[in-house]
Design an enzyme around this catalytic site. Structure first.
Site, mmCIF file in Angstrom:
data_model
loop_
_atom_site.group_PDB
_atom_site.id
_atom_site.type_symbol
_atom_site.label_atom_id
_atom_site.label_comp_id
_atom_site.label_asym_id
_atom_site.label_seq_id
_atom_site.Cartn_x
_atom_site.Cartn_y
_atom_site.Cartn_z
ATOM 1 C CD GLU A 33 -2.805 1.100 2.470
ATOM 2 O OE1 GLU A 33 -3.420 2.142 2.672
ATOM 3 O OE2 GLU A 33 -2.843 0.107 3.215
ATOM 4 N NE ARG A 257 2.655 -8.358 10.298
ATOM 5 C CZ ARG A 257 2.663 -7.237 9.547
ATOM 6 N NH1 ARG A 257 3.592 -6.324 9.700
ATOM 7 N NH2 ARG A 257 1.715 -7.011 8.671
ATOM 8 C CE LYS A 267 3.001 0.218 4.990
ATOM 9 N NZ LYS A 267 2.500 -0.065 3.650
#
Ligand code: ATP
Ligand code: MG
Length: 553
Positions: A33, A257, A267
Site C-alpha cells: 500500500e 511476519r 509504517k
C-alpha cells in the site's frame, strides 16, 4: 555441490501444484500500500515473492494496493519502486489496484445481481452492534431485504455521488451467525468523497481491502497469493468472492511476519518517528526502512541473505537484529575497501625519520585477491588513536606505551622514546623512533611485536565527519514493551565524530563504496557528504558477538 536446502511450506505447496498440473507456471505479486516507505519486513515479503517466481520460472507483479485514497501518495510509489529494484528484483508488470476500479465496481454489481449483496443505510455503530459477538450470532437488518433492482439503483446512485460519506455501504450477504466475524455480511464498498492520487475525483465509492485484494489477484491470475498471518481469517471471504463470481481461482497462503529485536516495523510507527522529528527522515540510517538501511551501507545482498536465513515460518517470532548485522559483516568483509581513519588523534613524532614523505603500499582488501592496492603517505608526524597509548600500561598491554614497540599498519615498527606533556600534565605528543628495516612486506628486522595500530600522516590527512549509529531502541521487544514505543528510544543512538583524520585515498574514492576503517568498523559515504566536507556513516561495528554464537552452535 551446494547442499540441498529443504523446501519451505510454500515451496512444497507450489511443487505439489505444479506436479498435479494445477498450474503450468506460477505468478506471485508484491502488493504494497503506497502509504509509507518499505521496511525490512517488506524486504522479507519481496524476497519471498520474487524468489519463488524466480525459482519456479514464473513471474511477479508489483501491485500498488491503492484503494484507500486518503493515506496514499506518489512519493511513496516512487520510493517503493526504487527499493524493490535496489534489492535486486525486477517485476513483470507494474500495476495499480486503482486501475481495476471499473472492473471491481462491475464485479460488485454482479454480486448484487445474484442477490448476494445489498446496500445498507445503517450507521457504522449500528452495523457493529448488529454483528453480534464471537459467542453470539448477529442479526440481519431490514436493508438486507431490499430488492435486487433497488440495490442496483442505489449502488449506481452511490457511485454518482448522490450520498454523503458514511451514509450507505455495500455489504455481501454471507452468514450473520458465522463464527468468523469477517463473514457476517462484510462491507465491500464505502462512500468516500476524497481525491485519489491516481484517479483524481473520478470516484467517490472505494472498494474495501478484502474485496479489492482478492479480486485484483484474480484479475492478474495470481496463482499463489502470499500474505502474513493476520490475514488467515480473511481467507474465507477471499475464497467466497472468487467462488461466487467464478473468477480466476487464486489461492492465499499465509506466513509469519518478520519481527526484529530493537526495532519497530509498522509504517504507522515509522511515520510517527519521521513526523515527530525523532529521526531525520524515512531514510535516516537508524530506521528499519530499506532506504535507511541502504543509506547506512547495508548491501542489498546481505539483506537477501538475511531473508533467506530466517526462512518462512508459520508462527510469529522475534528475530535477533544481530543476525542481520552478522549478514552485513559477512558481505562487507568480502567487499569493503580497507582504509585508515583516526577518530581521536594523538600526535607521534618519528624523530629519526628524515624524508619529507615516503609512499607506502597497502592492500585494499586482504580477503579479495583482485582488490588491488593503494598508496599511503608516511612522514615524520603521524596521528594514532589517543586510546592506543597509555603512559602507565598494565601487563599484556600490546599497544603503545613508554619503551614499548608496536607496528604501524602497512608501515614500520616504532618504539616509544619520550612522552611530552603540557603544564596540566596532559600528553600532547609522543616521540618515537622507527626501525628502517621493518617495513611491511620487506621486514628484515627480526623483531616481533604483538600490537598493530592504524595511523595517518598528519600533513596528508583529510578531515571527515563520522556518524556512529547505535540501535534506535533500548528494549528488545519494542512492540510488546510497556508504555508508548517512543518511551523506549535510545537517546544515544547517534554519536558524531566531528573531526576525524582520514588517509588521503578516501578523498578520491567513489561514493556508495563500502569501507572498513581498520579496527573501527564498516563505513559508507553519506548522501550529505561533499568534496569539501566528507561525511561517513558507520554501517556496523567490527565486533561480532553474534558470529561467535553461531559458530558455537
Ligand atoms: P505495516 O503494518 O508495516 O504498515 P503493511 O502490512 O500494512 O505493513 P503493506 O504495504 O500492506 O504493509 O504490505 C505489503 C506486503 O508486505 C504485504 O503482503 C504484507 O503482508 C507484507 N509485509 C508487511 N510487513 C511485513 C513483515 N513485517 N514481514 C513480512 N511481510 C510483511
Ligand atoms: Mg497494510
Amino acid at each position: 555441490m551446494s547442499e540441498e536446502k529443504s523446501l519451505n511450506f510454500i515451496e512444497e505447496i507450489i511443487e505439489a501444484d505444479l506436479a498435479a498440473g494445477k498450474h503450468t507456471s506460477i505468478t506471485t505479486r508484491f502488493p504494497p500500500e503506497p502509504n509509507g516507505y518499505l521496511h525490512i519486513g517488506h524486504a522479507k515479503s519481496i524476497c519471498l515473492n520474487f524468489g519463488l517466481a524466480k525459482k519456479y520460472g514464473g513471474s511477479t507483479n508489483l501491485r500498488f494496493d491503492d484503494t484507500n485514497p486518503v493515506t496514499e501518495d506518489t512519493e511513496y510509489v516512487e520510493s517503493i519502486k526504487d527499493d524493490v529494484r535496489w534489492l535486486g528484483f525486477e517485476w513483470a508488470k507494474e500495476l495499480y489496484a486503482s486501475d481495476y476500479f471499473d472492473q471491481l465496481y462491475n464485479l460488485a454489481m454482479q454480486l448484487i445481481e445474484k442477490g448476494l449483496a445489498y446496500v445498507d443505510d445503517s450507521t457504522s455503530e449500528e452495523i457493529a452492534t448488529q454483528k453480534g459477538t464471537p459467542t453470539q450470532a448477529g442479526v440481519r437488518n431490514e436493508y438486507a431485504n431490499r430488492s435486487i433492482e433497488e440495490n442496483k439503483q442505489l449502488f449506481v446512485a452511490m457511485k454518482a455521488g448522490e450520498f454523503p460519506d458514511g451514509s450507505k455501504v455495500l455489504r455481501v450477504k454471507i452468514d450473520m451467525a458465522s463464527p468468523n466475524m469477517l463473514l457476517r455480511d462484510p462491507i465491500i464498498y464505502r462512500i468516500k468523497h476524497a481525491h485519489h492520487h491516481r484517479t483524481g475525483d473520478q470516484w467517490c465509492v472505494y472498494p474495501m481491502y478484502d474485496f479489492a485484494h482478492g479480486q485484483s489477484d484474480s484479475i492478474e491470475k495470481i496463482t499463489h497469493s502470499i500474505c502474513t498471518l493476520e490475514f488467515v481469517p480473511h481467507r474465507a471471504l477471499y475464497d467466497w468472492c472468487i467462488e461466487q463470481l467464478g473468477t480466476f481461482p487464486s489461492k492465499q497462503y499465509e506466513f509469519a511476519r518478520l519481527n526484529m529485536t530493537y526495532t519497530v516495523m509498522s509504517k504507522r510507527k515509522l511515520l510517527q518517528l519521521v513526523n515527530e522529528n525523532m529521526v531525520t527522515g524515512w531514510d535516516d540510517p537508524r530506521m528499519s526502512t530499506i532506504s535507511g538501511m541502504r543509506r547506512r551501507g547495508y548491501p542489498a545482498a546481505s539483506i537477501r541473505e538475511f531473508c533467506d536465513r530466517i526462512g518462512v515460518a508459520k508462527r510469529e517470532n522475534l528475530i535477533d537484529v544481530g543476525l542481520l548485522e552478522f549478514c552485513v559483516r559477512e558481505e562487507l568483509n568480502k567487499t569493503a575497501q580497507r582504509r585508515m581513519v583516526v577518530f581521536d588523534p594523538l600526535k607521534l613524532v618519528i624523530t629519526n625519520f628524515e624524508k619529507e614523505v615516503e609512499l607506502l603500499t597497502s592492500e585494499n582488501n586482504p580477503e579479495d585477491e583482485n582488490g588491488g592496492t593503494r598508496e599511503m603517505p608516511f612522514s615524520k608526524n603521524i596521528y594514532i588513536e589517543r586510546d592506543d597509548f597509555m603512559e602507565v600500561a598494565p601487563k599484556k598491554y600490546f599497544r603503545l606505551a613508554p619503551g614499548q614497540m608496536v607496528r604501524l599498519k602497512s608501515a614500520y615498527i616504532i618504539k616509544c622514546e619520550e612522552v611530552i606533556k603540557d603544564a596540566e600534565g596532559n600528553v600532547t605528543e609522543v616521540h618515537c623512533t622507527y626501525i628502517p628495516e621493518s617495513r611491511s612486506g620487506s621486514d628484515t628486522s627480526g623483531i616481533q611485536v604483538k600490537g598493530t595500530l592504524h595511523w595517518v600522516s598528519a600533513a596528508h590527512a583529510i578531515h571527515a565527519e563520522v556518524k556512529l549509529y547505535d540501535r534506535l531502541f533500548k528494549v528488545e521487544d519494542v512492540a510488546n514493551a510497556e508504555g508508548d514505543f517512543k518511551d523506549h528510544i535510545n537517546p544515544n543512538s547517534l554519536q558524531i565524530v566531528a573531526n576525524a583524520f582520514a588517509e588521503p585515498a578516501l578523498a578520491n574514492d567513489a561514493s556508495n563504496q563500502a569501507f572498513q576503517f581498520l579496527r573501527k568498523g564498516y563505513f559508507v559515504i553519506d548522501k550529505e557528504s561533499t568534496p569539501t566536507k566528507l561525511v561517513f556513516n558507520r554501517t556496523v561495528t567490527l565486533k561480532d558477538a553474534w558470529a561467535k554464537e553461531v559458530k558455537k552452535n
